[in-house]
Design an enzyme around this catalytic site. Structure first.
Site, PDB file in Angstrom:
ATOM      1  N   ARG A  63       0.848  -1.200  -0.140  1.00  0.00           N
ATOM      2  CA  ARG A  63      -0.028  -0.093   0.161  1.00  0.00           C
ATOM      3  C   ARG A  63       0.885   1.164   0.017  1.00  0.00           C
ATOM      4  O   ARG A  63       0.621   2.167  -0.607  1.00  0.00           O
ATOM      5  CB  ARG A  63      -0.963   0.097   1.152  1.00  0.00           C
ATOM      6  CG  ARG A  63      -1.726   1.273   1.292  1.00  0.00           C
ATOM      7  CD  ARG A  63      -2.852   1.033   2.268  1.00  0.00           C
ATOM      8  NE  ARG A  63      -3.722   2.127   2.417  1.00  0.00           N
ATOM      9  CZ  ARG A  63      -3.921   3.020   3.181  1.00  0.00           C
ATOM     10  NH1 ARG A  63      -3.139   2.822   4.535  1.00  0.00           N
ATOM     11  NH2 ARG A  63      -4.816   4.075   3.352  1.00  0.00           N
ATOM     12  N   HIS A 116       0.567   4.315  -2.747  1.00  0.00           N
ATOM     13  CA  HIS A 116       0.431   5.706  -2.220  1.00  0.00           C
ATOM     14  C   HIS A 116       1.592   6.547  -2.778  1.00  0.00           C
ATOM     15  O   HIS A 116       1.281   7.605  -3.143  1.00  0.00           O
ATOM     16  CB  HIS A 116       0.214   5.854  -0.729  1.00  0.00           C
ATOM     17  CG  HIS A 116      -1.111   5.533  -0.548  1.00  0.00           C
ATOM     18  ND1 HIS A 116      -1.856   6.219   0.686  1.00  0.00           N
ATOM     19  CD2 HIS A 116      -2.049   4.561  -0.844  1.00  0.00           C
ATOM     20  CE1 HIS A 116      -2.944   5.942   0.957  1.00  0.00           C
ATOM     21  NE2 HIS A 116      -3.267   4.915   0.094  1.00  0.00           N
ATOM     22  N   GLY A 148       4.458  10.637  -8.633  1.00  0.00           N
ATOM     23  CA  GLY A 148       4.976   9.661  -9.220  1.00  0.00           C
ATOM     24  C   GLY A 148       5.715   9.009  -7.928  1.00  0.00           C
ATOM     25  O   GLY A 148       5.829   9.132  -6.851  1.00  0.00           O
ATOM     26  N   SER A 206       8.091  10.641  -2.091  1.00  0.00           N
ATOM     27  CA  SER A 206       7.480  11.730  -1.298  1.00  0.00           C
ATOM     28  C   SER A 206       6.606  11.390  -0.169  1.00  0.00           C
ATOM     29  O   SER A 206       6.477  12.271   0.417  1.00  0.00           O
ATOM     30  CB  SER A 206       6.620  12.637  -2.486  1.00  0.00           C
ATOM     31  OG  SER A 206       5.806  11.933  -3.041  1.00  0.00           O
ATOM     32  N   ASN A 231      -4.092   8.667   4.471  1.00  0.00           N
ATOM     33  CA  ASN A 231      -2.879   8.045   4.935  1.00  0.00           C
ATOM     34  C   ASN A 231      -3.327   6.830   5.979  1.00  0.00           C
ATOM     35  O   ASN A 231      -3.002   5.930   6.196  1.00  0.00           O
ATOM     36  CB  ASN A 231      -1.836   8.710   5.634  1.00  0.00           C
ATOM     37  CG  ASN A 231      -1.996   9.138   7.134  1.00  0.00           C
ATOM     38  OD1 ASN A 231      -3.092   8.804   7.734  1.00  0.00           O
ATOM     39  ND2 ASN A 231      -1.199  10.138   7.823  1.00  0.00           N
ATOM     40  N   PRO A 281      -7.226   7.471  -4.677  1.00  0.00           N
ATOM     41  CA  PRO A 281      -8.723   7.203  -4.918  1.00  0.00           C
ATOM     42  C   PRO A 281      -9.342   6.790  -3.579  1.00  0.00           C
ATOM     43  O   PRO A 281      -8.685   6.202  -2.599  1.00  0.00           O
ATOM     44  CB  PRO A 281      -8.505   5.961  -5.704  1.00  0.00           C
ATOM     45  CG  PRO A 281      -7.443   5.381  -5.572  1.00  0.00           C
ATOM     46  CD  PRO A 281      -6.340   6.428  -5.488  1.00  0.00           C
ATOM     47  N   HIS A 340      -5.944  -6.205  -2.606  1.00  0.00           N
ATOM     48  CA  HIS A 340      -6.639  -6.105  -1.366  1.00  0.00           C
ATOM     49  C   HIS A 340      -6.915  -7.740  -0.981  1.00  0.00           C
ATOM     50  O   HIS A 340      -7.549  -7.924  -0.095  1.00  0.00           O
ATOM     51  CB  HIS A 340      -7.995  -5.486  -1.775  1.00  0.00           C
ATOM     52  CG  HIS A 340      -7.897  -3.873  -1.658  1.00  0.00           C
ATOM     53  ND1 HIS A 340      -9.079  -3.082  -2.095  1.00  0.00           N
ATOM     54  CD2 HIS A 340      -6.804  -3.054  -1.554  1.00  0.00           C
ATOM     55  CE1 HIS A 340      -8.588  -1.868  -1.823  1.00  0.00           C
ATOM     56  NE2 HIS A 340      -7.256  -2.005  -1.649  1.00  0.00           N
ATOM     57  N   ASP A 387      -3.058 -14.081  -2.760  1.00  0.00           N
ATOM     58  CA  ASP A 387      -3.640 -15.128  -3.865  1.00  0.00           C
ATOM     59  C   ASP A 387      -4.792 -14.309  -4.648  1.00  0.00           C
ATOM     60  O   ASP A 387      -4.922 -13.340  -4.382  1.00  0.00           O
ATOM     61  CB  ASP A 387      -4.161 -16.284  -2.914  1.00  0.00           C
ATOM     62  CG  ASP A 387      -5.024 -15.966  -1.727  1.00  0.00           C
ATOM     63  OD1 ASP A 387      -5.791 -14.912  -1.938  1.00  0.00           O
ATOM     64  OD2 ASP A 387      -5.153 -16.629  -0.751  1.00  0.00           O
TER      65      ASP A 387
HETATM   66  C1  HEM Z   1      -8.587   1.065  -6.736  1.00  0.00           C
HETATM   67  C2  HEM Z   1      -8.517   2.013  -5.683  1.00  0.00           C
HETATM   68  C3  HEM Z   1      -8.216   1.793  -4.154  1.00  0.00           C
HETATM   69  C4  HEM Z   1      -8.820   2.272  -3.311  1.00  0.00           C
HETATM   70  C5  HEM Z   1     -10.206   3.150  -3.205  1.00  0.00           C
HETATM   71  C6  HEM Z   1      -8.346   1.538  -2.166  1.00  0.00           C
HETATM   72  C7  HEM Z   1      -8.654   2.013  -0.808  1.00  0.00           C
HETATM   73  C8  HEM Z   1      -8.082   1.417   0.327  1.00  0.00           C
HETATM   74  C9  HEM Z   1      -8.519   1.580   1.530  1.00  0.00           C
HETATM   75  C10 HEM Z   1      -9.488   2.523   2.003  1.00  0.00           C
HETATM   76  C11 HEM Z   1      -7.803   0.864   2.500  1.00  0.00           C
HETATM   77  C12 HEM Z   1      -7.972   0.718   4.089  1.00  0.00           C
HETATM   78  C13 HEM Z   1      -6.970   1.575   4.813  1.00  0.00           C
HETATM   79  C14 HEM Z   1      -7.044   1.535   6.223  1.00  0.00           C
HETATM   80  O1  HEM Z   1      -8.328   1.591   6.563  1.00  0.00           O
HETATM   81  O2  HEM Z   1      -6.354   1.408   6.860  1.00  0.00           O
HETATM   82  C15 HEM Z   1      -7.122   0.062   1.615  1.00  0.00           C
HETATM   83  C16 HEM Z   1      -5.818  -0.682   2.085  1.00  0.00           C
HETATM   84  C17 HEM Z   1      -4.899  -1.429   1.297  1.00  0.00           C
HETATM   85  N1  HEM Z   1      -4.734  -1.087   0.012  1.00  0.00           N
HETATM   86 FE1  HEM Z   1      -5.963  -0.007  -1.107  1.00  0.00          FE
HETATM   87  N2  HEM Z   1      -7.206   1.103  -2.630  1.00  0.00           N
HETATM   88  C18 HEM Z   1      -7.220   1.031  -3.878  1.00  0.00           C
HETATM   89  C19 HEM Z   1      -5.934   0.483  -4.684  1.00  0.00           C
HETATM   90  C20 HEM Z   1      -5.162  -0.154  -4.064  1.00  0.00           C
HETATM   91  C21 HEM Z   1      -4.056  -0.583  -5.111  1.00  0.00           C
HETATM   92  C22 HEM Z   1      -3.708  -0.130  -6.448  1.00  0.00           C
HETATM   93  C23 HEM Z   1      -3.061  -1.194  -4.347  1.00  0.00           C
HETATM   94  C24 HEM Z   1      -1.671  -1.803  -4.400  1.00  0.00           C
HETATM   95  C25 HEM Z   1      -1.288  -2.324  -5.718  1.00  0.00           C
HETATM   96  C26 HEM Z   1      -3.626  -1.268  -2.826  1.00  0.00           C
HETATM   97  C27 HEM Z   1      -3.276  -1.964  -1.697  1.00  0.00           C
HETATM   98  C28 HEM Z   1      -3.779  -1.765  -0.598  1.00  0.00           C
HETATM   99  C29 HEM Z   1      -3.193  -2.634   0.641  1.00  0.00           C
HETATM  100  C30 HEM Z   1      -2.292  -3.894   0.439  1.00  0.00           C
HETATM  101  C31 HEM Z   1      -4.111  -2.410   1.757  1.00  0.00           C
HETATM  102  C32 HEM Z   1      -4.048  -3.041   3.042  1.00  0.00           C
HETATM  103  C33 HEM Z   1      -3.158  -2.222   3.879  1.00  0.00           C
HETATM  104  C34 HEM Z   1      -2.906  -2.947   5.316  1.00  0.00           C
HETATM  105  O3  HEM Z   1      -3.407  -3.728   5.719  1.00  0.00           O
HETATM  106  O4  HEM Z   1      -1.976  -2.187   5.979  1.00  0.00           O
HETATM  107  N3  HEM Z   1      -4.963  -0.700  -2.858  1.00  0.00           N
HETATM  108  N4  HEM Z   1      -7.104   0.400   0.277  1.00  0.00           N
HETATM  109  C1  NAG Z   2      -1.609  10.277   8.961  1.00  0.00           C
HETATM  110  O1  NAG Z   2      -2.124  11.654   9.306  1.00  0.00           O
HETATM  111  C2  NAG Z   2      -2.278  12.099  10.528  1.00  0.00           C
HETATM  112  C3  NAG Z   2      -2.975  13.456  10.497  1.00  0.00           C
HETATM  113  O2  NAG Z   2      -4.018  13.328   9.707  1.00  0.00           O
HETATM  114  C4  NAG Z   2      -1.209  11.998  11.576  1.00  0.00           C
HETATM  115  O3  NAG Z   2      -1.365  12.405  12.786  1.00  0.00           O
HETATM  116  C5  NAG Z   2      -0.634  10.788  11.621  1.00  0.00           C
HETATM  117  O4  NAG Z   2       0.672  10.603  12.191  1.00  0.00           O
HETATM  118  C6  NAG Z   2      -0.282   9.939  10.121  1.00  0.00           C
HETATM  119  N1  NAG Z   2       0.360   8.891   9.864  1.00  0.00           N
HETATM  120  C7  NAG Z   2       1.525   8.774   9.413  1.00  0.00           C
HETATM  121  C8  NAG Z   2       1.815   7.077   9.504  1.00  0.00           C
HETATM  122  O5  NAG Z   2       2.378   9.388   9.254  1.00  0.00           O
END
Ligand code: HEM
Ligand code: NAG
Ligand code: NAG
Ligand code: NAG
Ligand code: NAG
Ligand code: NAG
Length: 327
Positions: free
Chosen positions: A64, A68, A74, A78, A96, A165, A195, A255
């Site tokens: 993730r 980001h 790019g 950053s 974040n 997004p 995901h 998977d």
């Molecule tokens: C298509 C648009 C996408 C949206 C709207 C989206 C949105 C999100 C959101 C809201 C979360 C949960 C974050 C949280 O609540 O802590 C998440 C988690 C995650 N996303 Fe996406 N995502 C998208 C695309 C992607 C892409 C392209 C990747 C990587 C190639 C990705 C990889 C991940 C991973 C691995 C997590 C889990 C993070 C964790 O458990 O630490 N996502 N995503």
């Molecule tokens: C994510 O942003 C919040 C403020 O919106 C900040 O307090 C937090 O430290 C940030 N998390 C990371 C991992 O930098």
């Protein structure tokens, strides 16, 4: 006429340079640090595997983080820059939520700097670490990472807000967000497959459980039984601490099961469910149920994501400390 005749020659000449490993002035390539820091990739892998061995959530965090990074200015690291007195950095923007794994990148950077100071970019470390973290499960790389990225010097919270997004995006907004990064609908469906690992915080989807249209209702596109289960996890609309696996039965296994989840109307976010709302993307979801197909396609889409607006050649810098721009 003349330009027509020259173009193939130019193409062949450029190709020739790249084959000789001196593809200067621009693009990423395989093993960029071959001569400048031959152990770079090995060091990244050693640190990352050590850390994944004691933290099964790390691959999700690092994949993730790479996403980001690449979607905002790019793939230029950053995302790692700290805010300063006059600037709120990407890290401190709302999307974040919980960007994690930053300390792993720092540990890798410290180790790499010991061997080859000032040579390996933070941006390449993120890309390699994402690959190696997922590789741990298989004991081999699942995608190739080209290197030669350089680090950016600008990080703005507002850019993160504008480019990452949101989980509430529909197919149209997802498609245009990916298109703005040079990625296709096919890339969108394939990369959403990330995901298959990791978790989401309740507040990223609980509008679907409690008050979808403002009438105390649930999102009709979410499987009702699954919605009821999720309500037992996320007790209220304001719960922003509980986390739920996006692929509930194999949330730490990389998977193709994410696609089965989506097809059962159990995708956690509206953006996951949205992949079924378009004929073309829905067909791709079905194709990617095939795990070998998913692995092959994921490797290709990750390579494209990892090349978004990269800084190469003499652009940018090689940061000494990933959290701050060189002084
Ligand atoms: C298509 C648009 C996408 C949206 C709207 C989206 C949105 C999100 C959101 C809201 C979360 C949960 C974050 C949280 O609540 O802590 C998440 C988690 C995650 N996303 Fe996406 N995502 C998208 C695309 C992607 C892409 C392209 C990747 C990587 C190639 C990705 C990889 C991940 C991973 C691995 C997590 C889990 C993070 C964790 O458990 O630490 N996502 N995503
Ligand atoms: C994510 O942003 C919040 C403020 O919106 C900040 O307090 C937090 O430290 C940030 N998390 C990371 C991992 O930098
Ligand atoms: C960057 O910010 C983090 C979290 O606030 C802090 O722990 C770290 O020391 C900072 N790094 C630098 C180099 O200032
Ligand atoms: C998708 O979301 C955008 C922005 O919120 C909205 O303008 C558009 O009408 C939505 N499209 C569909 C098909 O729901
Ligand atoms: C649901 O949304 C409506 C309209 O936005 C709002 O008036 C109502 O208070 C919300 N209900 C809850 C339980 O948050
Ligand atoms: C979670 O919600 C509480 C209460 O609304 C708020 O104070 C806190 O800043 C929120 N935390 C995050 C990480 O958004």
């Amino acid at each position: 006429m003349r330009t027509h005749n020259l173009r193939p020659l130019l193409g062949i000449a450029l190709l020739g340079f790249c084959i000789l490993g001196i593809c200067e002035g621009g693009s990423l390539r395989k093993n960029f640090y071959r001569s400048s820091c031959p152990r770079a990739e090995e060091i990244v892998k050693t640190v990352v595997w050590k850390r994944v061995a004691s933290d099964s959530g790390l691959p999700a965090a690092l994949v993730r983080l790479h996403f980001h990074d690449c979607f905002v200015r790019g793939c230029d690291a950053s995302v790692l820059l700290n805010s300063t007195q006059n600037n709120q950095a990407e890290k401190d923007a709302a999307p974040n939520l919980t960007l994690d794994g930053l300390d792993v990148i720092d540990e890798v950077k410290t180790e790499v700097e010991k061997t080859c100071p000032g040579v390996v970019s933070c941006a390449d470390i993120i890309a390699l670490a994402a690959r190696d973290s997922v590789a741990f499960q298989f004991k081999k790389s699942m995608w190739e990472v080209l290197t030669g990225r350089r680090d950016g010097t600008v990080s703005r919270a507002s850019d993160a807000l504008a480019n990452i997004p949101a989980p509430t995006f529909n197919f149209t907004t997802l498609k245009s967000n990916f298109a703005s990064k040079g990625l296709t609908v096919h890339d969108l469906v394939v990369l959403s497959g990330a995901h298959t690992i990791g978790q989401g915080h309740c507040n990223a989807f609980s509008n679907r459980l409690y008050n979808f249209t403002g009438k105390g209702d649930a999102d009709p596109s979410l499987d009702p039984e699954y919605a009821a289960f999720l309500r037992t996890q996320c007790k209220s609309l304001s719960d922003n601490t509980t986390q739920v696996f996006m692929d509930p039965n194999s949330g730490v296994s990389f998977d193709s099961h994410y696609y089965a989840v989506v097809k059962q109307n159990k995708g956690l976010f509206q953006s996951d469910a949205a992949l079924l709302t378009n004929k073309i993307s829905s067909k791709i979801v079905t194709e990617l149920l095939n795990q070998n197909k998913f692995f092959t396609e994921f490797a290709q889409s990750m390579e494209r994501m990892g090349a978004i607006e990269v800084l190469t050649g003499s652009s940018g810098e090689i940061r000494k400390n990933c959290a701050v721009v060189n002084s």
